[in-house]
Design an enzyme around this catalytic site. Structure first.
Site, short mmCIF file in Angstrom:
data_model
loop_
_atom_site.label_atom_id
_atom_site.label_comp_id
_atom_site.label_asym_id
_atom_site.label_seq_id
_atom_site.Cartn_x
_atom_site.Cartn_y
_atom_site.Cartn_z
N TYR A 1 0.84 -1.21 0.00
CA TYR A 1 0.00 0.00 0.00
C TYR A 1 0.87 1.26 0.00
O TYR A 1 0.55 2.26 -0.63
CB TYR A 1 -0.95 -0.01 1.20
CG TYR A 1 -1.73 1.28 1.35
CD1 TYR A 1 -2.54 1.75 0.31
CD2 TYR A 1 -1.65 2.03 2.52
CE1 TYR A 1 -3.24 2.95 0.44
CE2 TYR A 1 -2.35 3.22 2.66
CZ TYR A 1 -3.15 3.67 1.62
OH TYR A 1 -3.84 4.85 1.74
N ARG B 1 1.51 6.85 -6.73
CA ARG B 1 0.39 7.77 -6.95
C ARG B 1 0.82 9.21 -6.73
O ARG B 1 0.57 10.08 -7.58
CB ARG B 1 -0.78 7.40 -6.03
CG ARG B 1 -1.93 8.40 -6.09
CD ARG B 1 -3.17 7.95 -5.32
NE ARG B 1 -2.92 7.63 -3.92
CZ ARG B 1 -3.87 7.26 -3.06
NH1 ARG B 1 -5.13 7.15 -3.46
NH2 ARG B 1 -3.57 6.98 -1.80
N TYR C 1 -0.85 12.79 6.86
CA TYR C 1 -0.48 11.74 7.81
C TYR C 1 1.02 11.79 8.08
O TYR C 1 1.83 11.99 7.17
CB TYR C 1 -0.79 10.35 7.24
CG TYR C 1 -2.24 9.89 7.29
CD1 TYR C 1 -3.19 10.48 8.11
CD2 TYR C 1 -2.64 8.79 6.52
CE1 TYR C 1 -4.50 10.02 8.15
CE2 TYR C 1 -3.95 8.32 6.56
CZ TYR C 1 -4.87 8.94 7.37
OH TYR C 1 -6.15 8.47 7.40
N ARG D 1 -11.20 13.68 2.19
CA ARG D 1 -12.21 12.87 2.89
C ARG D 1 -13.51 12.79 2.12
O ARG D 1 -14.26 11.83 2.26
CB ARG D 1 -12.44 13.43 4.29
CG ARG D 1 -11.22 13.39 5.18
CD ARG D 1 -10.70 11.97 5.38
NE ARG D 1 -9.51 11.93 6.23
CZ ARG D 1 -8.83 10.81 6.47
NH1 ARG D 1 -9.21 9.66 5.93
NH2 ARG D 1 -7.76 10.84 7.23
N GLU E 1 -14.37 -0.55 6.43
CA GLU E 1 -14.26 0.76 5.82
C GLU E 1 -15.53 1.01 5.02
O GLU E 1 -16.08 0.09 4.40
CB GLU E 1 -13.03 0.81 4.90
CG GLU E 1 -12.81 2.16 4.27
CD GLU E 1 -11.49 2.21 3.48
OE1 GLU E 1 -10.43 1.99 4.08
OE2 GLU E 1 -11.56 2.47 2.27
#
Ligand code: 3EB
Length: 343
Positions: free
Chosen positions: A145, A152, A205, A218, A324
């Site tokens: 990930y 990305r 983060y 979000r 999730e």
């Protein structure tokens, strides 16, 4: 015409003349041959808690559909909106110098997406759906990930997109098998990014979660012609930047829905349509363990009423998260602001 979203159990050739694109959800064993000509993201994740083995999600828009296949992207456009899918086999990116195969494939997928969007004159990426095989696996000393996040982020920068602030809504889930798969919606108008005051923005983060932060907001409010759509990104039991309620799937579900409710409150301060509410969205719920589906759905039903919900088994992208939830809704936009028609 307006963008429309439908979920169907059965789909036959020619059923939906105005389809822009969609997704096919369900396990590979139950999969029939694809019967659509529009771009379809294959989400090879087991469907839980329903009778259907496969579900077809379809975005519809008309008139004037145009599309094509460009650098591996299958895309379709109607006026100010474009939907596309890209699947990349990681093995084709093996041995890409310093960078791991998944990282290189992730960078390539997003680089191609941004090139297409720039060429089509709809530069604004609104919402991305990302699926990665073996998301917790190690690749060259880093969790896969985190490799995906590196690739990305590099593609965003390479395409002159911001990696903070104005970033799309997204989800990123692990599946048992399959290529790197990205589906996306983009438009001529910028998305309005929404953050959650209960959470650190994902793009901020701390490095404990990887050398590059994930590139998503979000939620995003977007405005195709005459409409307002809200896309709530994959939302988990995270407060600040920490995972909460380790091992307690019911509490994690409540925390996730508390987070979505907080995102809705923020969205409603900026929206140009009727307020969004938990009972008025349509949901995809991802549970890590199939055995948790019933307990999760009890909470979702308590809090979201009879809203449409699809439940899938997938790996949420932090090992300690068990569930999730993502959601979306479309409203008719209020008349545009003009003099004599104050906001
Ligand atoms: C989180 O809040 C959970 O990497 O695009 C949710 C939504 C998550 C999108 C992404 C990751 C992504 O960090 C994980």
């Amino acid at each position: 015409m307006a963008l429309q979203f439908d979920t169907l159990e059965h789909l036959a050739q020619g059923d939906i003349p105005d389809a822009l694109g969609g997704a096919c959800l369900g396990r590979p064993a139950a999969r029939q041959r694809p019967c659509s000509t529009w771009p379809v993201q294959q989400v090879r994740a087991p469907l839980l808690g329903g009778s259907a083995e496969v579900l077809h999600e379809v975005w519809r828009a008309s008139p004037g559909l145009v599309g094509g296949h460009t650098t591996g992207i299958h895309w379709c456009r109607s006026g100010d909106v474009l939907y596309g899918t890209i699947e990349l086999e990681e093995r084709d990116w093996a041995g890409s110098g310093a960078c791991s195969a998944l990282e290189a494939a992730s960078e390539a997928a997003y680089t191609r997406i941004f090139r297409l969007l720039d060429a089509q004159g709809l530069p604004h990426l609104w919402r991305a759906w990302n699926y990665v095989r073996d998301i917790h696996g190690d690749e060259a000393g880093l969790e896969r990930y985190r490799r995906f996040n590196l690739g990305r982020a590099r593609a965003f920068e390479g395409a002159a997109r911001s990696v903070v602030g104005r970033v799309p809504a997204a989800c990123a889930l692990g599946l048992g098998e399959g290529p790197l798969s990205v589906a996306f919606l983009a438009g001529t108008t910028p998305a309005v990014p929404i953050e959650n005051p209960r959470q650190v923005s994902a793009y901020l983060y701390p490095v404990d979660y990887g050398p590059r932060s994930p590139t998503f907001s979000r939620a995003a409010l977007v405005h195709p012609d005459g409409q307002e759509w809200l896309f709530v990104s994959g939302t988990a039991s995270i407060v600040g930047h920490r995972s909460m309620h380790l091992g307690d799937v019911v509490a994690q579900t409540h925390e996730s829905l508390d987070n979505i409710a907080a995102v809705l409150a923020e969205a409603n301060r900026q929206c140009r349509s009727a307020p969004f509410a938990l009972e008025g969205l349509s949901y995809r719920v991802y549970v890590r363990h199939p055995r948790d589906a019933d307990a999760v759905m009890v909470v979702v039903r308590q809090r979201c009423g009879t809203a449409p919900v699809v439940c899938l088994q997938a790996d949420v992208c932090r090992m300690d998260l068990l569930v999730e939830i993502e959601a979306q809704a479309g409203h008719t936009a209020r008349a545009p602001f003009t003099e004599g028609n104050p906001p």
